[in-house]
Design a protein around this motif. Structure first.
Motif, PDB file in Angstrom:
ATOM      1  N   ILE A   5     -57.671  -6.778 -21.392  1.00 50.01           N
ATOM      2  CA  ILE A   5     -57.843  -6.433 -22.276  1.00 50.01           C
ATOM      3  C   ILE A   5     -57.143  -6.523 -23.525  1.00 50.01           C
ATOM      4  CG2 ILE A   5     -57.986  -4.289 -23.943  1.00 50.01           C
ATOM      5  CD1 ILE A   5     -59.894  -4.645 -21.202  1.00 50.01           C
ATOM      6  N   VAL A   6     -57.793  -6.587 -24.436  1.00 53.62           N
ATOM      7  CA  VAL A   6     -56.909  -7.849 -25.620  1.00 53.62           C
ATOM      8  C   VAL A   6     -57.371  -6.558 -26.852  1.00 53.62           C
ATOM      9  CG1 VAL A   6     -56.629  -8.918 -27.391  1.00 53.62           C
ATOM     10  CG2 VAL A   6     -56.646 -10.308 -25.153  1.00 53.62           C
ATOM     11  N   MET A   7     -56.217  -5.847 -27.338  1.00 50.25           N
ATOM     12  CA  MET A   7     -55.913  -4.813 -28.501  1.00 50.25           C
ATOM     13  C   MET A   7     -55.746  -4.981 -29.729  1.00 50.25           C
ATOM     14  SD  MET A   7     -55.515  -1.182 -26.333  1.00 50.25           S
ATOM     15  CE  MET A   7     -56.159   0.058 -27.606  1.00 50.25           C
ATOM     16  N   LEU A   8     -56.818  -5.351 -30.712  1.00 41.48           N
ATOM     17  CA  LEU A   8     -56.372  -5.294 -31.627  1.00 41.48           C
ATOM     18  C   LEU A   8     -56.367  -4.209 -32.704  1.00 41.48           C
ATOM     19  CD1 LEU A   8     -58.705  -7.602 -32.761  1.00 41.48           C
ATOM     20  CD2 LEU A   8     -55.860  -8.171 -31.925  1.00 41.48           C
ATOM     21  N   VAL A   9     -55.343  -3.528 -33.078  1.00 44.55           N
ATOM     22  CA  VAL A   9     -54.882  -2.381 -33.890  1.00 44.55           C
ATOM     23  C   VAL A   9     -53.792  -2.812 -35.216  1.00 44.55           C
ATOM     24  CG1 VAL A   9     -53.088  -0.391 -32.915  1.00 44.55           C
ATOM     25  CG2 VAL A   9     -53.804  -1.660 -31.294  1.00 44.55           C
ATOM     26  N   HIS A  10     -54.519  -1.742 -36.088  1.00 43.18           N
ATOM     27  CA  HIS A  10     -54.040  -1.800 -37.113  1.00 43.18           C
ATOM     28  C   HIS A  10     -53.582  -0.474 -37.894  1.00 43.18           C
ATOM     29  CE1 HIS A  10     -58.382  -1.017 -37.914  1.00 43.18           C
ATOM     30  NE2 HIS A  10     -58.071  -0.262 -39.386  1.00 43.18           N
ATOM     31  N   ASN A  11     -54.070   1.208 -37.053  1.00 42.27           N
ATOM     32  CA  ASN A  11     -53.900   1.834 -37.539  1.00 42.27           C
ATOM     33  C   ASN A  11     -54.580   2.886 -36.290  1.00 42.27           C
ATOM     34  OD1 ASN A  11     -56.871   2.719 -36.967  1.00 42.27           O
ATOM     35  ND2 ASN A  11     -57.254   3.209 -39.047  1.00 42.27           N
ATOM     36  N   ALA A  26     -55.513   1.954 -15.240  1.00 44.77           N
ATOM     37  CA  ALA A  26     -56.680   1.034 -14.305  1.00 44.77           C
ATOM     38  C   ALA A  26     -56.727   0.312 -13.464  1.00 44.77           C
ATOM     39  CB  ALA A  26     -58.060   1.175 -14.945  1.00 44.77           C
ATOM     40  N   GLY A  27     -55.331  -0.693 -13.721  1.00 43.03           N
ATOM     41  CA  GLY A  27     -54.824  -1.641 -13.012  1.00 43.03           C
ATOM     42  C   GLY A  27     -55.240  -2.867 -14.391  1.00 43.03           C
ATOM     43  N   CYS A  28     -55.429  -2.934 -15.658  1.00 40.29           N
ATOM     44  CA  CYS A  28     -55.843  -3.684 -16.444  1.00 40.29           C
ATOM     45  C   CYS A  28     -54.957  -4.359 -16.963  1.00 40.29           C
ATOM     46  CB  CYS A  28     -57.018  -3.030 -17.830  1.00 40.29           C
ATOM     47  SG  CYS A  28     -58.375  -3.762 -16.553  1.00 40.29           S
ATOM     48  N   PRO A  29     -54.512  -5.379 -17.046  1.00 44.33           N
ATOM     49  CA  PRO A  29     -53.756  -6.074 -17.981  1.00 44.33           C
ATOM     50  C   PRO A  29     -54.209  -5.911 -19.596  1.00 44.33           C
ATOM     51  CG  PRO A  29     -54.025  -7.729 -17.221  1.00 44.33           C
ATOM     52  CD  PRO A  29     -55.007  -6.763 -17.098  1.00 44.33           C
ATOM     53  N   VAL A  30     -52.974  -6.046 -20.216  1.00 46.22           N
ATOM     54  CA  VAL A  30     -53.060  -5.192 -21.960  1.00 46.22           C
ATOM     55  C   VAL A  30     -51.977  -6.333 -22.840  1.00 46.22           C
ATOM     56  CG1 VAL A  30     -53.492  -3.623 -24.081  1.00 46.22           C
ATOM     57  CG2 VAL A  30     -54.465  -2.917 -22.025  1.00 46.22           C
ATOM     58  N   VAL A  31     -53.026  -6.821 -23.918  1.00 47.57           N
ATOM     59  CA  VAL A  31     -52.165  -7.387 -24.941  1.00 47.57           C
ATOM     60  C   VAL A  31     -52.527  -6.099 -26.224  1.00 47.57           C
ATOM     61  CG1 VAL A  31     -51.388  -9.281 -26.012  1.00 47.57           C
ATOM     62  CG2 VAL A  31     -51.908  -9.249 -23.461  1.00 47.57           C
ATOM     63  N   ILE A  32     -51.342  -6.385 -26.799  1.00 48.42           N
ATOM     64  CA  ILE A  32     -51.620  -5.766 -28.275  1.00 48.42           C
ATOM     65  C   ILE A  32     -51.121  -6.020 -29.477  1.00 48.42           C
ATOM     66  CG2 ILE A  32     -51.173  -3.380 -29.304  1.00 48.42           C
ATOM     67  CD1 ILE A  32     -51.002  -1.762 -26.464  1.00 48.42           C
TER      68      ILE A  32
END
Length: 565
Positions: A5-11, A26-32
């Motif tokens: 999961i690639v998450m684009l966060v701004h607020n 759930a076992g999903c790696p996340v890059v923020i």
């Protein structure tokens, strides 16, 4: 193999942390990726909060502005980290901090595992895109856009105008056909790595840096060069209004989101506690396994767009006002306008009320005050009888009166003495039934005790006003149901036109009229008109009213009300 999961966060970084933990559990790696516009100390708080999760990492930050290259750069950077750090990832899912998983994450993993070579990304040519807003379809690929549409709108518009005037066109890199689609995609490792590791990537990046809204075209275009199996759809539920702005989901959209059967939805309001509590739950409380089908709720969104753009007939609201032509009907119901009837017939208002059961007003646009039925000072909707308040916006006054009294037919008098600013509105309203007896305004002058010189002057002025009003009613722009009679032809046989008018209003008894209202005594009226002519005025709106008819007119007026035989 799993999903990254690639998450684009701004607020709303607190919600982003909550969702990231849900993915990771759930076992999903996340890059923020955190927008560089976010203060450093705020970013540090999020990094520290997720430090206990080894599979949640952060990437280099880019400054992201809507419609600019920064969003693509952020997606590229986070995807590169994901592919490098997590070799077990088979699909990379791009999401935002406002995205919310609607189904158990394991269902998404299983769904993608059954389709190991399928890329889910909306990718269509500009000719097939129905949602572009702003008049830039192909031009977004053939012009350059170095200025931010949001921050530097003036420079943006001027630069577009200059390029159009000079006929400037950029060269599209060889071998690609521009495609567009939703920013939110899910790509296989093979496809994504091919895009990011292409030897010609630098050339593509240089080109797309100056494309308008590249996050909706960069991956959507380049995926066509490398993918073996593309499903042109997004697994993320995202809806947009008619202006291209994303719909925001609130707590009361819970059942709507459940019906979509989608894996992920955006944009979720950060304070929608009920939604986060309902969907970030265990498998037992989540939705059933089924094929994602956002089309199931398209009908509801289509209705919302219609309500937003068209609204209810005759109801004006901020989203459409003051755009002329955006209203769904200028008034909310049918109404009747009578011109000259109250001058020609005695107690016409009372007769019309008894005959039709409608609410019959006097002259709503009289210069002194609003003449409501029964001499009321205030009508439904707190509408005052103040003439200055009414004249501030006559159109809004009438539409409010019709709206607040819907279900009850409204009738009122109108004439050359009244405020004429409403004339065009009446003529162009399909709900208006306008019945005119031209020249009837002369009857009160005939019965007045004023000096004849003053009568002549006033008659000339009233005739001029009515002539201009009649020109409006006879205009090609008129949409109202309009009937016009001269005074002379109307009094010849008043029953037939009166019956037609009453039938159209909807006579409460639904029977033929037994009698007409009492006609005013017109004895000497023909000589009165001749006197006006002798004084240099030409009273032509009354019709053929010779002096010779004077006696018969007088006799006619003294008869009992007309009886239908």
């Amino acid at each position: 193999m799993t999903v990254g999961i690639v998450m684009l966060v701004h607020n709303a970084l607190g919600r982003a942390e909550q969702v990231a933990r849900h993915w990771a559990a759930a076992g999903c790696p996340v890059v923020i990726h955190v927008d560089r516009n976010v203060p450093r100390w705020t970013n540090d708080v999020l990094v520290k909060a997720l430090a206990d999760l080894p599979d949640v990492i952060f990437c280099k930050r880019h400054r992201c502005e809507w419609g600019t290259w920064g969003i693509v750069a952020a997606s590229q950077g986070a995807s590169e980290v994901m592919l490098e750090r997590f070799p077990e990832v088979r699909h990379v899912y791009l999401a935002s901090g406002s995205c919310l998983p609607l189904r158990p994450v394991q269902e998404l993993i299983d769904y993608l595992a059954e389709r190991p070579r399928t890329d889910f990304i909306e990718s269509v040519t500009t000719a097939d895109v129905p949602w572009t807003v702003g008049g830039l379809d192909e031009e977004r690929f053939t012009m350059s856009f170095p200025f931010s549409w949001k921050k530097h709108r003036y420079l943006f518009d001027r630069w577009v105008a200059v390029q159009r005037r000079l006929g400037v066109k950029r060269r599209i890199p060889k071998g690609i056909v521009p495609h567009m689609g939703s920013q939110w995609w899910c790509l296989t490792r093979q496809t994504l790595s091919a895009i990011l590791q292409d030897p010609e990537r630098a050339e593509f990046d240089r080109y797309f840096r100056k494309v308008w809204i590249p996050d909706e075209s960069y991956f959507q275009t380049r995926v066509r060069l490398y993918a073996t199996n593309i499903e042109s759809r997004s697994l993320t539920l995202s809806k947009f209004d008619f202006q291209g702005k994303p719909h925001i989901f609130y707590d009361d959209h819970l059942q709507l989101l459940r019906r979509s059967d989608c894996f992920v939805a955006r944009k979720i309001w950060p304070h929608a506690d009920r939604l986060y509590k309902a969907f970030l739950t265990d498998t037992e409380g989540a939705m059933k396994r089924t094929e994602p089908n956002p089309g199931k709720i398209d009908r509801i969104f289509a209705k919302a767009v219609v309500r937003r753009t068209r609204g209810r007939p005759g109801l004006y609201m901020q989203s459409r006002f003051p755009n002329e032509g955006w209203e769904n009907g200028v008034t909310s119901g049918r109404y009747s306008v009578f011109e000259g009837f109250a001058d020609l017939f005695e107690n016409f208002d009372s007769w019309l009320t008894n005959t039709t059961g409608s609410r019959v007003h006097g002259h709503l646009f009289a210069p002194e005050r609003v003449e409501y039925a029964d001499q009321q000072a205030v009508m439904n909707g707190a509408l005052s009888d103040s003439a200055p308040l009414r004249d501030y916006n006559p159109r809004a006054f009438l539409t409010s009166l019709i709206w607040n009294s819907r279900g009850e037919r409204q009738c009122f008098q109108f004439g050359p003495h009244d405020t004429q600013d409403i004339s065009w509105f009446l003529a162009k309203d399909p709900n208006a039934q306008i019945s005119v007896i031209t020249g009837a305004w002369a009857v009160p002058l005939f019965k007045s005790n004023s000096n004849f010189a003053d009568i002549r002057k006033e008659a000339a002025q009233l005739q001029k006003i009515e002539r201009e009003h009649l020109n409006i009613l006879r205009s090609g722009y008129s949409k109202a149901r309009i009937r016009i009679w001269t005074m002379a032809e109307f009094i010849e046989a008043p029953m037939e036109p009166l019956q037609t008018i009453i039938d159209e209003i909807g006579n409460k008894s639904q029977r033929r009229l037994a009698e007409a209202p009492k006609l005013a005594d017109l004895t000497g009226f023909g000589q009165f008109l001749q006197n006006l002519k002798n004084q240099g005025m030409h009273p032509y709106l009354m019709g053929d009213f010779p002096v010779a008819r004077e006696g018969s007119s007088g006799q006619q007026s003294k008869r009992k009300p007309y009886l239908v035989r």
